[in-house]
Motif scaffolding. Structure first.
Motif, PDB file in Angstrom:
ATOM      1  N   LEU A 105       2.261   1.373  -9.069  1.00  0.00           N
ATOM      2  CA  LEU A 105       1.226   2.386  -8.870  1.00  0.00           C
ATOM      3  C   LEU A 105       1.428   3.487  -9.886  1.00  0.00           C
ATOM      4  CD1 LEU A 105      -1.132   3.498  -7.052  1.00  0.00           C
ATOM      5  CD2 LEU A 105       0.629   4.794  -5.831  1.00  0.00           C
ATOM      6  N   GLY A 106       0.371   3.852 -10.603  1.00  0.00           N
ATOM      7  CA  GLY A 106       0.366   5.034 -11.458  1.00  0.00           C
ATOM      8  C   GLY A 106      -0.563   6.052 -10.841  1.00  0.00           C
ATOM      9  N   ARG A 107      -0.066   7.307 -10.692  1.00  0.00           N
ATOM     10  CA  ARG A 107      -0.851   8.278  -9.922  1.00  0.00           C
ATOM     11  C   ARG A 107      -0.521   9.699 -10.336  1.00  0.00           C
ATOM     12  NH1 ARG A 107      -1.793  11.042  -5.089  1.00  0.00           N
ATOM     13  NH2 ARG A 107      -3.467  10.159  -3.783  1.00  0.00           N
ATOM     14  N   PHE A 108      -1.544  10.548 -10.363  1.00  0.00           N
ATOM     15  CA  PHE A 108      -1.330  11.975 -10.555  1.00  0.00           C
ATOM     16  C   PHE A 108      -1.215  12.618  -9.173  1.00  0.00           C
ATOM     17  CE2 PHE A 108      -2.578  16.386 -11.067  1.00  0.00           C
ATOM     18  CZ  PHE A 108      -1.847  16.753 -12.207  1.00  0.00           C
ATOM     19  N   PHE A 109      -0.118  13.347  -8.946  1.00  0.00           N
ATOM     20  CA  PHE A 109       0.141  13.958  -7.639  1.00  0.00           C
ATOM     21  C   PHE A 109      -0.170  15.450  -7.696  1.00  0.00           C
ATOM     22  CE2 PHE A 109       2.479  10.061  -7.396  1.00  0.00           C
ATOM     23  CZ  PHE A 109       2.468   9.714  -6.054  1.00  0.00           C
ATOM     24  N   ASP A 110      -1.270  15.845  -7.068  1.00  0.00           N
ATOM     25  CA  ASP A 110      -1.605  17.268  -6.971  1.00  0.00           C
ATOM     26  C   ASP A 110      -1.182  17.848  -5.620  1.00  0.00           C
ATOM     27  OD1 ASP A 110      -3.407  16.025  -5.327  1.00  0.00           O
ATOM     28  OD2 ASP A 110      -5.193  16.733  -6.375  1.00  0.00           O
ATOM     29  N   GLN A 111      -0.522  17.011  -4.807  1.00  0.00           N
ATOM     30  CA  GLN A 111      -0.061  17.439  -3.485  1.00  0.00           C
ATOM     31  C   GLN A 111       1.246  16.722  -3.178  1.00  0.00           C
ATOM     32  OE1 GLN A 111      -2.865  16.714  -0.314  1.00  0.00           O
ATOM     33  NE2 GLN A 111      -1.327  16.949   1.288  1.00  0.00           N
ATOM     34  N   GLY A 112       2.168  17.428  -2.521  1.00  0.00           N
ATOM     35  CA  GLY A 112       3.435  16.832  -2.136  1.00  0.00           C
ATOM     36  C   GLY A 112       3.410  16.344  -0.701  1.00  0.00           C
ATOM     37  N   GLY A 113       4.613  16.039  -0.176  1.00  0.00           N
ATOM     38  CA  GLY A 113       4.713  15.619   1.205  1.00  0.00           C
ATOM     39  C   GLY A 113       5.404  14.288   1.364  1.00  0.00           C
ATOM     40  N   ASP A 114       5.297  13.715   2.572  1.00  0.00           N
ATOM     41  CA  ASP A 114       5.939  12.447   2.909  1.00  0.00           C
ATOM     42  C   ASP A 114       5.160  11.266   2.348  1.00  0.00           C
ATOM     43  OD1 ASP A 114       7.997  13.570   4.496  1.00  0.00           O
ATOM     44  OD2 ASP A 114       6.600  13.813   6.174  1.00  0.00           O
ATOM     45  N   PHE A 115       5.889  10.161   2.104  1.00  0.00           N
ATOM     46  CA  PHE A 115       5.204   8.915   1.768  1.00  0.00           C
ATOM     47  C   PHE A 115       6.103   7.716   2.083  1.00  0.00           C
ATOM     48  CE2 PHE A 115       7.330  10.127  -2.192  1.00  0.00           C
ATOM     49  CZ  PHE A 115       7.879   8.938  -2.653  1.00  0.00           C
ATOM     50  N   LYS A 116       5.449   6.567   2.281  1.00  0.00           N
ATOM     51  CA  LYS A 116       6.114   5.288   2.540  1.00  0.00           C
ATOM     52  C   LYS A 116       5.156   4.188   2.097  1.00  0.00           C
ATOM     53  CE  LYS A 116       4.637   5.705   7.401  1.00  0.00           C
ATOM     54  NZ  LYS A 116       5.064   5.678   8.828  1.00  0.00           N
ATOM     55  N   PHE A 174       0.838  -1.199   0.000  1.00  0.00           N
ATOM     56  CA  PHE A 174       0.000   0.000   0.000  1.00  0.00           C
ATOM     57  C   PHE A 174       0.877   1.255   0.000  1.00  0.00           C
ATOM     58  CE2 PHE A 174      -2.308  -3.410   1.992  1.00  0.00           C
ATOM     59  CZ  PHE A 174      -3.589  -3.313   1.475  1.00  0.00           C
ATOM     60  N   PHE A 175       0.471   2.230  -0.797  1.00  0.00           N
ATOM     61  CA  PHE A 175       1.096   3.546  -0.805  1.00  0.00           C
ATOM     62  C   PHE A 175       0.364   4.416   0.212  1.00  0.00           C
ATOM     63  CE2 PHE A 175       1.129   7.934  -2.359  1.00  0.00           C
ATOM     64  CZ  PHE A 175       2.487   8.163  -2.514  1.00  0.00           C
ATOM     65  N   VAL A 176       1.115   5.111   1.072  1.00  0.00           N
ATOM     66  CA  VAL A 176       0.491   5.924   2.111  1.00  0.00           C
ATOM     67  C   VAL A 176       1.345   7.160   2.352  1.00  0.00           C
ATOM     68  CG1 VAL A 176       1.627   4.572   3.932  1.00  0.00           C
ATOM     69  CG2 VAL A 176      -0.407   5.919   4.481  1.00  0.00           C
ATOM     70  N   THR A 234      -2.281  10.995   0.280  1.00  0.00           N
ATOM     71  CA  THR A 234      -3.455  10.122   0.409  1.00  0.00           C
ATOM     72  C   THR A 234      -4.246  10.456   1.669  1.00  0.00           C
ATOM     73  OG1 THR A 234      -2.368   8.393   1.728  1.00  0.00           O
ATOM     74  CG2 THR A 234      -2.135   8.262  -0.673  1.00  0.00           C
ATOM     75  N   GLY A 235      -3.844  11.511   2.376  1.00  0.00           N
ATOM     76  CA  GLY A 235      -4.472  11.797   3.661  1.00  0.00           C
ATOM     77  C   GLY A 235      -4.140  10.730   4.680  1.00  0.00           C
ATOM     78  N   TRP A 236      -3.007  10.057   4.458  1.00  0.00           N
ATOM     79  CA  TRP A 236      -2.511   8.961   5.291  1.00  0.00           C
ATOM     80  C   TRP A 236      -3.450   7.758   5.303  1.00  0.00           C
ATOM     81  CZ3 TRP A 236       2.415   8.951   6.064  1.00  0.00           C
ATOM     82  CH2 TRP A 236       3.104  10.186   6.087  1.00  0.00           C
ATOM     83  N   SER A 237      -4.294   7.665   4.277  1.00  0.00           N
ATOM     84  CA  SER A 237      -5.036   6.423   4.063  1.00  0.00           C
ATOM     85  C   SER A 237      -4.200   5.508   3.177  1.00  0.00           C
ATOM     86  CB  SER A 237      -6.393   6.709   3.413  1.00  0.00           C
ATOM     87  OG  SER A 237      -6.217   7.294   2.125  1.00  0.00           O
ATOM     88  N   PHE A 238      -4.503   4.225   3.180  1.00  0.00           N
ATOM     89  CA  PHE A 238      -3.692   3.229   2.487  1.00  0.00           C
ATOM     90  C   PHE A 238      -4.248   2.988   1.079  1.00  0.00           C
ATOM     91  CE2 PHE A 238      -2.285   2.934   6.695  1.00  0.00           C
ATOM     92  CZ  PHE A 238      -1.155   2.130   6.794  1.00  0.00           C
TER      93      PHE A 238
END
Length: 495
Positions: free
Chosen positions: A291-302, A266-268, A272-276
């Motif tokens: 995962l293919g995704r359009f990113f309209d917001q930055g920040g941390d992820f794991k 899971f990408f979180v 994603t608002g810290w949802s999985f």
């Protein structure tokens, strides 16, 4: 400008009949065209080894609309010869602007056995009949053509491992299922112990079975009176078992365990608002998740291994790692909690992510995705066949989505993104395997760019140049296709 009387009359006629006519009937004098049905056979002996190949193509002329200008609708039926079409198979029903039907060997074989009383190995005579109907014109128009085929007995669509070498022993009720990859082709991977094994076709039944023949090939056993020879495993190990029921070839090979530690990822993160957000498991390499995704917001992820759990996660090896940092580590507890960080200036873009969870070789590959400007259909099921230079173009409906509606024949199909003449370019292929029927619903597609070093580097244990998985269209007709190149999904629906 002056017009002739004939041209004025033609324009007036077109204006008054446009609502009930179509482009095929701009010539209104159809009163002398005789409806004629013809058949072109590619073979007269059906063979499951070539099940996706075209067996017969039926073509018909437009027929007679009595000069009304009204559309002609066609119904095409197939039946056993001599039955006067008492219980026909309807191939085309009340269709307009359709003048051809083709069926592959498997589709035709199934109709002969299931609907016409055909027997494997015995020739059967068939008749096809096309009927043309026109609103406001009562003349009955029909044409028939005859041909014959020798059908085959299909091999089983299911297969199980049984024996004291297998995980579930000699229990027919709990035999180990194998994975079907194509007609007659099955595979399985897992641990075998010292002992014997064979194959059964039906859960809970010891017969029919496939046993070891004197020639080393698998032979079908249907009676207790026949020899019950089996394959012997001399050493406990992890094995890959493959069998081709059409050729009888069986391969039982020792291999390293290819079972990854986790079957989902899971990408979180902030975006994603810290949802999985579940990733897609690669169909060629079970250690890879995409995962293919359009990113309209930055920040941390794991990346998480269980929905909602903050333990057992894959993380960056340092805090605020850039998305280009491929190094990754598995953390069983909560700490350390290092993450990747996507800068605000790197947003409003689409990215594709590939995560490899091989123990000791963990890595995170993320790159900006630049969509292809064109996608084309290729294959003998498509209008232009295998002519790559003239492949059938899809229509771009958004930055990432392409659509197409048109006629497909029985045959194979895949999608090219670049029409590279050496066939070593970018492709969308069937993720479910080779020659698999489309589901009619959104399904995962397999994207391979055979010319991309980045794509090649993602697969550590296989050569992507050898991959060639196509969809199988079993029945010709009008289809609508939607392909999403960012999320790598495709929908192929018969209308």
């Amino acid at each position: 400008m002056k017009y002739s009387n004939q041209l004025i009359l033609a324009l007036l006629l077109l204006a008054t009949t446009a609502a009930c006519t179509d482009q095929d009937y701009e010539e209104y004098n159809k009163g002398y065209d005789t409806l004629t049905l013809s058949a072109t056979q590619s073979t007269d002996t059906l063979d499951e080894a070539s099940h996706a190949s075209n067996a017969v193509t039926l073509n018909w002329t437009t027929g007679n609309n009595g000069g009304t200008g009204n559309r002609i609708a066609y119904t095409l039926e197939l039946a056993k010869a001599g039955t006067d079409f008492a219980n026909p198979c309807t191939l085309v029903s009340d269709a307009t602007q359709t003048y051809e039907w083709s069926g592959n060997e498997e589709n035709l074989n199934n109709m002969i056995l299931d609907n016409m009383g055909g027997q494997p190995g015995k020739r059967i005579d068939l008749q096809a009949r096309v009927t043309a109907s026109v609103t406001g014109y009562d003349e009955v128009q029909q044409s028939e053509v005859s041909f014959s085929f020798v059908p085959y007995a299909p091999v089983s669509s299911t297969l199980y491992l049984i024996g004291d070498a297998t995980p579930n022993g000699w229990s027919a009720d709990n035999a180990t299922p194998m994975t079907r990859t194509d007609n007659g082709i099955f595979t399985w991977e897992g641990s075998l112990t010292k002992g014997s094994l064979k194959f059964i076709t039906t859960l809970g039944q010891l017969l029919p079975s496939y046993n070891l023949g004197d020639d080393g090939l698998a032979t079908l056993r249907t009676s207790d009176d026949q020899p019950d020879n089996q394959w012997h495993i001399s050493e406990a190990h992890y094995y890959k078992v493959s069998i081709n029921l059409l050729t009888g070839v069986v391969a039982i090979e020792e291999t390293e365990s290819s079972k990854p530690a986790f079957e989902q990822l899971f990408f979180v993160g902030n975006m994603t608002g810290w949802s999985f957000e579940q990733m897609t498991r690669d169909v060629l390499d079970p250690y890879l998740f995409r995962l293919g995704r359009f990113f309209d917001q930055g920040g941390d992820f794991k990346f998480g291994t269980s929905d909602g759990s903050w333990e057992n996660m894959y993380k960056a090896t340092k805090a605020n790692a850039p998305y280009t940092d491929t190094s990754m580590k598995f953390v069983s507890g909560y700490d350390p909690d290092d993450k990747w960080y996507l800068q605000d200036g790197e947003t409003n873009k689409a990215y594709k992510i590939c995560v490899d969870i091989r123990s000791g070789k963990e890595r995170m590959l993320m790159s900006e995705f630049h969509p292809y400007e064109g996608i084309w259909l290729v294959g003998d099921a498509t209008p232009n066949g295998w002519d790559l230079a003239n492949a059938t173009a899809m229509t771009k409906s958004s930055d990432y989505v392409f659509t197409w509606t048109g006629k497909l024949n029985a045959g194979e199909m895949k999608f090219t993104c670049d029409k590279k003449s050496d066939w070593n370019g970018a492709w969308f292929m069937c993720a479910a395997g080779n020659d698999m029927e489309p589901t009619g619903k959104p399904e995962q597609a397999l994207f391979i760019d055979k010319s991309s070093d980045n794509c090649k580097a993602q697969y550590l244990d296989l050569s992507i140049g050898d991959i060639d998985q196509k969809w199988k269209i079993s029945q010709s007709g009008t289809y609508t296709i939607t392909l999403d190149q960012l999320h790598e999904t495709v929908t192929i629906t018969k209308r």
